[in-house]
Motif scaffolding. Sequence first.
Motif, short mmCIF file in Angstrom:
data_model
loop_
_atom_site.label_atom_id
_atom_site.label_comp_id
_atom_site.label_asym_id
_atom_site.label_seq_id
_atom_site.Cartn_x
_atom_site.Cartn_y
_atom_site.Cartn_z
N LEU A 52 1.07 -1.30 0.21
CA LEU A 52 0.07 -0.23 -0.26
C LEU A 52 0.79 1.39 -0.65
CD1 LEU A 52 -3.12 0.85 0.10
CD2 LEU A 52 -2.95 1.20 2.37
N GLN A 53 1.03 1.91 -1.07
CA GLN A 53 1.74 3.08 -1.53
C GLN A 53 0.62 3.71 -0.42
OE1 GLN A 53 5.55 3.77 -1.94
NE2 GLN A 53 4.61 6.35 -1.12
N MET A 54 0.86 4.56 0.42
CA MET A 54 0.24 5.90 0.44
C MET A 54 0.76 7.52 0.71
SD MET A 54 -0.70 4.03 4.21
CE MET A 54 0.36 4.22 5.02
N ASN A 55 -0.05 8.50 -0.18
CA ASN A 55 0.48 9.78 -0.57
C ASN A 55 -0.62 10.93 -0.03
OD1 ASN A 55 2.80 7.93 -1.99
ND2 ASN A 55 1.51 7.93 -3.88
N SER A 56 0.26 12.10 0.29
CA SER A 56 -0.64 13.09 0.39
C SER A 56 -1.61 12.95 1.84
CB SER A 56 -1.65 13.53 -0.71
OG SER A 56 -0.53 13.55 -2.05
N LEU A 57 -0.97 12.52 2.64
CA LEU A 57 -1.59 11.10 3.79
C LEU A 57 -1.69 12.71 4.98
CD1 LEU A 57 1.06 8.46 4.54
CD2 LEU A 57 -1.62 9.02 4.82
N LYS A 58 -2.52 12.57 5.78
CA LYS A 58 -3.74 13.27 6.49
C LYS A 58 -4.03 12.67 7.74
CE LYS A 58 -6.92 14.51 1.88
NZ LYS A 58 -8.21 14.04 1.68
N PRO A 59 -4.18 13.96 8.34
CA PRO A 59 -4.22 13.42 9.37
C PRO A 59 -5.26 12.36 9.95
CG PRO A 59 -3.59 15.59 9.76
CD PRO A 59 -3.92 15.14 8.20
N GLU A 60 -6.36 12.28 9.19
CA GLU A 60 -7.20 11.36 9.88
C GLU A 60 -7.05 10.11 8.70
OE1 GLU A 60 -7.61 14.34 8.18
OE2 GLU A 60 -9.11 14.63 6.50
N ASP A 61 -5.31 10.04 8.02
CA ASP A 61 -5.57 8.52 8.14
C ASP A 61 -4.90 7.66 9.16
OD1 ASP A 61 -4.51 10.08 4.89
OD2 ASP A 61 -6.33 8.55 5.30
N THR A 62 -4.76 8.74 10.33
CA THR A 62 -3.58 7.63 11.49
C THR A 62 -4.56 7.18 12.09
OG1 THR A 62 -2.96 9.85 12.08
CG2 THR A 62 -3.13 8.48 13.89
N ALA A 63 -4.33 5.10 12.48
CA ALA A 63 -4.66 4.64 12.34
C ALA A 63 -3.99 3.39 12.40
CB ALA A 63 -5.64 3.69 11.46
N VAL A 64 -4.96 2.15 12.75
CA VAL A 64 -3.44 1.03 13.23
C VAL A 64 -3.76 0.36 11.56
CG1 VAL A 64 -3.66 -1.35 13.75
CG2 VAL A 64 -3.42 0.14 15.06
N TYR A 65 -3.03 0.24 10.58
CA TYR A 65 -3.66 -1.08 9.45
C TYR A 65 -3.02 -2.05 9.97
CZ TYR A 65 -4.07 3.68 7.02
OH TYR A 65 -4.95 4.71 6.82
N TYR A 66 -3.81 -2.88 8.85
CA TYR A 66 -4.38 -4.67 9.03
C TYR A 66 -3.91 -5.50 7.93
CZ TYR A 66 -5.43 -3.91 14.44
OH TYR A 66 -5.44 -3.71 15.24
N CYS A 67 -3.39 -6.01 7.21
CA CYS A 67 -3.03 -6.77 6.05
C CYS A 67 -4.49 -8.19 6.52
CB CYS A 67 -1.57 -7.56 6.03
SG CYS A 67 -1.84 -8.27 3.94
N TYR A 68 -4.69 -8.24 5.30
CA TYR A 68 -5.52 -9.00 4.98
C TYR A 68 -5.73 -9.71 3.83
CZ TYR A 68 -10.69 -10.50 3.89
OH TYR A 68 -11.72 -11.03 3.50
N ALA A 69 -6.04 -10.86 4.11
CA ALA A 69 -5.84 -12.13 2.76
C ALA A 69 -6.60 -13.17 3.01
CB ALA A 69 -4.85 -12.61 2.62
N GLN A 70 -7.78 -13.20 1.57
CA GLN A 70 -8.61 -14.76 2.02
C GLN A 70 -7.82 -16.29 1.27
OE1 GLN A 70 -11.38 -13.28 -0.63
NE2 GLN A 70 -13.17 -12.89 1.11
#
Length: 120
Positions: free
Chosen positions: A80-98
């Motif tokens: 996941l390439q995240m550009n132009s990050l904003k304060p509201e993007d603050t979180a714990v990010y989880y990888c997911y797979a089926q």
Amino acid sequence: QVQLVESGGGLVQPGESLRLSCAASVNIFGFADMGWYRQVPEKERELVAVVTSVGRANYADSVKGRFTVSRDFAKNTVTLQMNSLKPEDTAVYYCYAQARRWKSAPYDVWGQGTQVTVSS
């Protein structure tokens, strides 16, 4: 048991970029969807971006145009390439797979989570 190992994350200022990576352990039946979710305290986990088994990428409206998800089907990795990050993007990010399995519906696998903090 399939495992997902995440890397990346950290503290950045608004407008900056971060890259998250996730590698899945071997699953002989392969994977259906792979992607990323995020969660903030007292809220439900939400979809950020996912790549389907046919290579279609789907994004949350809040990240369209700023985030890019990519998947390497041969290596079972998702980035996941995240550009132009904003304060509201603050979180714990989880990888997911089926994870697919023999003669049963795929089951969900989650990474351990990585903190992304966007703050000046």
